[in-house]
Design a protein around this motif. Structure first.
Motif, mmCIF file in Angstrom:
data_model
loop_
_atom_site.group_PDB
_atom_site.id
_atom_site.type_symbol
_atom_site.label_atom_id
_atom_site.label_comp_id
_atom_site.label_asym_id
_atom_site.label_seq_id
_atom_site.Cartn_x
_atom_site.Cartn_y
_atom_site.Cartn_z
ATOM 1 N N GLY A 1 32.272 -0.668 56.010
ATOM 2 C CA GLY A 1 32.112 0.614 55.333
ATOM 3 C C GLY A 1 33.386 1.265 54.843
ATOM 4 O O GLY A 1 33.331 2.310 54.168
ATOM 5 N N LEU A 2 34.541 0.679 55.135
ATOM 6 C CA LEU A 2 35.794 1.350 54.782
ATOM 7 C C LEU A 2 36.019 1.397 53.275
ATOM 8 O O LEU A 2 36.445 2.433 52.739
ATOM 9 N N ASP A 3 35.787 0.311 52.592
ATOM 10 C CA ASP A 3 36.031 0.301 51.155
ATOM 11 C C ASP A 3 35.159 1.329 50.438
ATOM 12 O O ASP A 3 35.639 2.054 49.551
ATOM 13 N N ALA A 4 33.915 1.420 50.830
ATOM 14 C CA ALA A 4 33.026 2.403 50.218
ATOM 15 C C ALA A 4 33.461 3.824 50.552
ATOM 16 O O ALA A 4 33.405 4.727 49.710
ATOM 17 N N ALA A 5 33.910 4.037 51.803
ATOM 18 C CA ALA A 5 34.315 5.373 52.236
ATOM 19 C C ALA A 5 35.546 5.864 51.490
ATOM 20 O O ALA A 5 35.676 7.057 51.183
ATOM 21 N N LEU A 6 36.475 4.962 51.188
ATOM 22 C CA LEU A 6 37.734 5.358 50.567
ATOM 23 C C LEU A 6 37.700 5.272 49.045
ATOM 24 O O LEU A 6 38.647 5.712 48.384
ATOM 25 N N ALA A 7 36.634 4.754 48.480
ATOM 26 C CA ALA A 7 36.541 4.616 47.020
ATOM 27 C C ALA A 7 36.655 5.987 46.350
ATOM 28 O O ALA A 7 35.913 6.913 46.663
ATOM 29 N N GLU B 1 36.662 18.323 47.698
ATOM 30 C CA GLU B 1 35.560 17.471 48.134
ATOM 31 C C GLU B 1 36.032 16.720 49.378
ATOM 32 O O GLU B 1 36.890 15.847 49.281
ATOM 33 N N ALA B 2 35.509 17.065 50.525
ATOM 34 C CA ALA B 2 35.913 16.451 51.791
ATOM 35 C C ALA B 2 34.706 15.769 52.411
ATOM 36 O O ALA B 2 33.726 16.424 52.750
ATOM 37 N N VAL B 3 34.793 14.450 52.557
ATOM 38 C CA VAL B 3 33.657 13.673 53.038
ATOM 39 C C VAL B 3 33.966 13.143 54.443
ATOM 40 O O VAL B 3 34.942 12.415 54.634
ATOM 41 N N PRO B 4 33.155 13.502 55.435
ATOM 42 C CA PRO B 4 33.378 12.988 56.792
ATOM 43 C C PRO B 4 32.835 11.570 56.947
ATOM 44 O O PRO B 4 31.747 11.262 56.452
ATOM 45 N N HIS B 5 33.598 10.740 57.642
ATOM 46 C CA HIS B 5 33.175 9.365 57.914
ATOM 47 C C HIS B 5 33.373 9.070 59.395
ATOM 48 O O HIS B 5 34.349 9.512 60.007
ATOM 49 N N SER B 6 32.441 8.316 59.966
ATOM 50 C CA SER B 6 32.508 7.941 61.375
ATOM 51 C C SER B 6 31.531 6.798 61.607
ATOM 52 O O SER B 6 30.837 6.360 60.680
ATOM 53 N N LEU B 7 31.462 6.345 62.846
ATOM 54 C CA LEU B 7 30.467 5.320 63.172
ATOM 55 C C LEU B 7 29.059 5.781 62.810
ATOM 56 O O LEU B 7 28.228 4.993 62.358
ATOM 57 N N SER B 8 28.805 7.066 62.989
ATOM 58 C CA SER B 8 27.458 7.585 62.717
ATOM 59 C C SER B 8 27.109 7.562 61.233
ATOM 60 O O SER B 8 25.937 7.630 60.865
ATOM 61 N N THR B 9 28.120 7.455 60.369
ATOM 62 C CA THR B 9 27.861 7.373 58.930
ATOM 63 C C THR B 9 28.031 5.946 58.416
ATOM 64 O O THR B 9 28.028 5.713 57.203
ATOM 65 N N GLY B 10 28.204 4.987 59.343
ATOM 66 C CA GLY B 10 28.298 3.590 58.953
ATOM 67 C C GLY B 10 29.700 3.073 58.714
ATOM 68 O O GLY B 10 29.865 1.980 58.154
ATOM 69 N N VAL B 11 30.711 3.814 59.141
ATOM 70 C CA VAL B 11 32.103 3.386 58.959
ATOM 71 C C VAL B 11 32.682 2.967 60.309
ATOM 72 O O VAL B 11 32.733 3.776 61.240
ATOM 73 N N ASP B 12 33.124 1.731 60.402
ATOM 74 C CA ASP B 12 33.674 1.173 61.637
ATOM 75 C C ASP B 12 35.114 0.751 61.377
ATOM 76 O O ASP B 12 35.361 -0.232 60.673
ATOM 77 N N VAL B 13 36.068 1.484 61.945
ATOM 78 C CA VAL B 13 37.476 1.186 61.671
ATOM 79 C C VAL B 13 37.944 -0.089 62.356
ATOM 80 O O VAL B 13 38.977 -0.646 61.978
ATOM 81 N N LEU B 14 37.211 -0.572 63.356
ATOM 82 C CA LEU B 14 37.610 -1.800 64.048
ATOM 83 C C LEU B 14 37.131 -3.046 63.322
ATOM 84 O O LEU B 14 37.882 -4.015 63.179
ATOM 85 N N SER B 15 35.908 -3.035 62.841
ATOM 86 C CA SER B 15 35.404 -4.187 62.094
ATOM 87 C C SER B 15 35.756 -4.102 60.615
ATOM 88 O O SER B 15 35.754 -5.106 59.898
ATOM 89 N N GLY B 16 36.037 -2.889 60.140
ATOM 90 C CA GLY B 16 36.281 -2.660 58.719
ATOM 91 C C GLY B 16 35.032 -2.358 57.924
ATOM 92 O O GLY B 16 35.107 -2.047 56.729
#
Length: 245
Positions: free
Chosen positions: A43-49, A26-41
């Motif tokens: 969406g990160l917790d939800a993405a890595l859950a 199961e490989a899930v792509p994450h990016s700004l377009s999916t609501g994940v912002d690595v600079l502000s943080g």
């Protein structure tokens, strides 16, 4: 296994997601377009859950002296989120020889990224790749005019993006290396010769002038951008890639 591929919609990330999915993960792509912002943080917790592995393929939007701030902030946020999520393996993609070219802002920034991962608490792997074949047009454009391209004789060992993605996916699906794997293409070219080969193949009438002061790679000492002993050597040759690009 479940993989969170941050930067999973880009040149390498989209291929890594596909490779992992083809292997039954199961490989899930994450990016700004999916609501994940690595600079502000955001969406990160939800993405890595629930993720077993996080693969970070995000990149600085610039190659200048702003790039260290990007990698410091993004890695600090990602490492903290990975620790909270209990992720067991953190993978990044870096550059062969990156720690041997301190003259380049971007290379210093990527070295900082590696150091932050090594100092963190999450088991890790670093995949270092040589220069992507897909980036050759950009390299040519840096020092080109209407009739001439100036390039240094810096040795380059180009690798196809598909081969980079395959290596990243393989490492991500395995146990943490706790170190670095170098991956590279099968052939080494002086950059000026690689430029001539590319222009000739494409019927581009511009000439290449050898200039060891031209462009970003002029700052690179010796053969530090080529793979050493123990590297994984990919199968795709540059000439074959040109024919199919």
């Amino acid at each position: 296994m479940k993989f969170a591929v941050v930067g999973g919609t880009g040149l390498i990330g989209s291929r890594v997601v596909r490779k992992l999915a083809e292997a039954g993960h199961e490989a899930v792509p994450h990016s700004l377009s999916t609501g994940v912002d690595v600079l502000s943080g955001q969406g990160l917790d939800a993405a890595l859950a629930g993720a077993d592995v996080v693969v970070n393929l995000t990149n600085s939007p610039t190659f200048d002296d702003d790039s260290p701030a990007f990698f410091r902030t993004s890695m600090e946020n990602l490492i903290a989120a990975a620790e909270r999520a209990g992720v067991g393996h953190f993978v990044i993609l870096s550059i062969v020889g990156v720690d041997q070219v301190p003259e380049l802002d971007y290379y210093r920034a990527k070295t900082l990224q590696e150091n932050l991962l090594e100092q963190g608490a999450v088991p890790y792997s670093i995949v270092r790749a040589t220069q992507f074949m897909e980036f050759m047009d950009a390299v040519l454009s840096w020092t080109a005019d209407a009739t001439t391209v100036r390039l240094p004789r810096t040795p380059i060992q180009p690798i196809a993006a598909a081969d980079v993605a395959a290596a990243v996916a393989d490492v991500a699906a395995g146990p943490p290396l706790g170190g670095i794997l170098d991956v590279a293409g099968p052939d080494v070219y002086p950059l000026d010769e690689l430029g001539r080969l590319t222009l000739t193949f494409r019927g581009d009438g511009r000439s290449v002038t050898t200039d060891d002061t031209a462009g970003m790679f002029a700052a690179v000492p010796g053969s530090v951008l080529t793979a050493g002993r123990g590297a994984r050597i990919a199968a795709t040759r540059y000439t074959d890639w040109l024919e199919n690009a």
